[in-house]
Design an enzyme around this catalytic site. Structure first.
Site, PDB file in Angstrom:
ATOM      1  N   HIS A  69      14.601   0.372  -9.362  1.00 24.88           N
ATOM      2  CA  HIS A  69      15.780  -0.479  -9.212  1.00 24.88           C
ATOM      3  C   HIS A  69      15.612  -1.279  -7.930  1.00 24.88           C
ATOM      4  CE1 HIS A  69      20.015  -1.647  -9.889  1.00 24.88           C
ATOM      5  NE2 HIS A  69      20.025  -1.751  -8.564  1.00 24.88           N
ATOM      6  N   CYS A  70      15.620  -2.598  -8.061  1.00 20.42           N
ATOM      7  CA  CYS A  70      15.340  -3.467  -6.911  1.00 20.42           C
ATOM      8  C   CYS A  70      16.637  -4.057  -6.372  1.00 20.42           C
ATOM      9  CB  CYS A  70      14.385  -4.582  -7.325  1.00 20.42           C
ATOM     10  SG  CYS A  70      13.989  -5.711  -5.970  1.00 20.42           S
ATOM     11  N   PRO A  71      16.989  -3.802  -5.106  1.00 23.37           N
ATOM     12  CA  PRO A  71      18.205  -4.401  -4.544  1.00 23.37           C
ATOM     13  C   PRO A  71      18.086  -5.904  -4.354  1.00 23.37           C
ATOM     14  CG  PRO A  71      16.986  -3.197  -2.855  1.00 23.37           C
ATOM     15  CD  PRO A  71      16.308  -2.909  -4.162  1.00 23.37           C
ATOM     16  N   ASN A  75      19.058  -5.532  -9.852  1.00 29.44           N
ATOM     17  CA  ASN A  75      18.773  -5.139 -11.224  1.00 29.44           C
ATOM     18  C   ASN A  75      17.532  -4.256 -11.220  1.00 29.44           C
ATOM     19  OD1 ASN A  75      18.992  -5.006 -14.018  1.00 29.44           O
ATOM     20  ND2 ASN A  75      19.329  -7.211 -14.240  1.00 29.44           N
TER      21      ASN A  75
END
Length: 354
Positions: A69-71, A75
């Site tokens: 999960h990439c901040p 998403n």
């Protein structure tokens, strides 16, 4: 050139953000009912986890071929947007390298036109250039400071994002994700711990870096497959990875240790009242913390020197809708809970050790 870099970077950035990773359909089950025994069941999505999919607590959905999960994009990076995200990681350093070159040449040229050499000193006059032609854009002290600051940002972005791109390419060329690399490491640890003599072979590595590369990057921009069924190498089962996950899950239950809370813990990231070492050694992870009340029972699965990770044992799981409370908590807030394995009752008169 700079406009070209900007357009390509933003296009891939927003593609990764809005296209999304692709989610396992709610209520999904495999075509053959007997295959359910090889899969994990997600209580939140009320469906089975397809091969290579994992549940994301922040997206609250099971993500197909989840990498992380990439901040940055708010998403997950997964099946549908893995290529766009990786291209963003490639183009951003390339654009910053180009910008760094412009900044360096600009500062060099402007400083060279403003330097006066004497017998015993070197003077720099930022008010005006000593030589003609004068620059079209005025370059004073404030412009020099801004250019130097922008150069630092560009070089920092090049190094930081460039390292992330290298990490992503390593897993892509082996047709893995960051989570699957971790699963493979745990498989080796499990086999070595129990000395079973078995060999774990990652089933999705096609044996060729080019074939693995083509699993993510295609000319059409649409990844191969449907995100639920994946081609496997010869000699491997379609559910080889999910079977290994079930083995690791069972192994985690065997190795877990039951603890009881002896102090209250509010669930803050860096507790001040739990000691200096606990405060400064808080785990650097996005995983949550769980609040504890004195007397709570926790099943710890892993730990650090001053912190532990586990699941709170709820008295009535049905009343909580099957949602488990898992997270980190300070080690000095709990002690080992001695109990009889047959009656599941605490052992009287036995000294409990921390």
């Amino acid at each position: 050139m700079l406009l070209n870099w900007t357009v390509m970077i933003l296009y891939n950035y927003f593609s990764a953000m809005f296209v999304g990773p692709g989610y396992v359909p709610l209520g999904w089950t495999p075509e053959k009912s007997q295959d359910c025994m090889y899969l994990q069941y997600c209580k939140v999505c009320q469906s089975y986890k397809a091969p290579r999919s994992h549940h994301c607590r922040k997206c609250n959905r099971c993500v197909m071929k989840m990498d992380h999960h990439c901040p940055w994009i708010n998403n997950c990076c997964g099946y549908q947007n893995h290529a766009s995200f990786t291209l963003f990681l490639l183009l951003a350093p390339l654009g910053c390298i180009h910008a760094s070159f412009i900044f360096i040449m600009t500062m060099y040229t402007q400083l060279y036109n403003r330097i006066s050499f004497g017998w015993s000193s070197v003077k720099i006059d930022m008010s005006a250039a000593k030589r003609d032609p004068r620059p079209i854009i005025p370059f004073g002290l404030s412009a020099f400071a801004a250019s130097l600051f922008a150069l630092g940002l560009a070089l920092g972005t090049t190094i930081a994002v460039g390292m992330l791109f290298i990490i992503q390419m390593k897993v892509i060329l082996t047709n893995k994700t960051s989570i699957e690399s971790w699963i493979e490491e745990k498989a080796k640890d499990r086999i070595q711990y129990y000395q079973t003599g078995e060999t774990f072979i990652f089933p999705y590595d096609m044996g060729s870096k080019w074939k693995n590369f083509r699993q993510v990057f295609t000319w059409s921009g649409i990844p191969e497959g449907d995100g639920l069924d994946w081609p496997v190498r010869d000699g491997c089962h379609q559910y080889s990875l999910t079977i290994e996950q079930l083995k690791q899950k069972a192994d985690k239950r065997v190795r877990s240790v039951r603890y009881r809370a002896i102090e209250d813990y509010s669930g803050v990231c860096c507790p001040v009242t739990k000691g200096v070492k606990t405060f400064f050694t808080t785990p650097c992870t996005e995983e949550p913390r769980i609040a504890l009340s004195k007397g709570d029972l926790i099943l710890a699965t892993r730990g650090l020197k001053h912190w532990m990770y586990g699941e709170k044992i709820l008295i009535s799981a049905a009343a909580d809708g099957g949602i488990r409370e898992r997270g980190w908590f300070p080690r000095n807030c709990v002690e080992k809970y001695q109990y009889d394995s047959e009656t599941d009752q605490p052992v009287d008169g036995e000294k409990k050790s921390k």
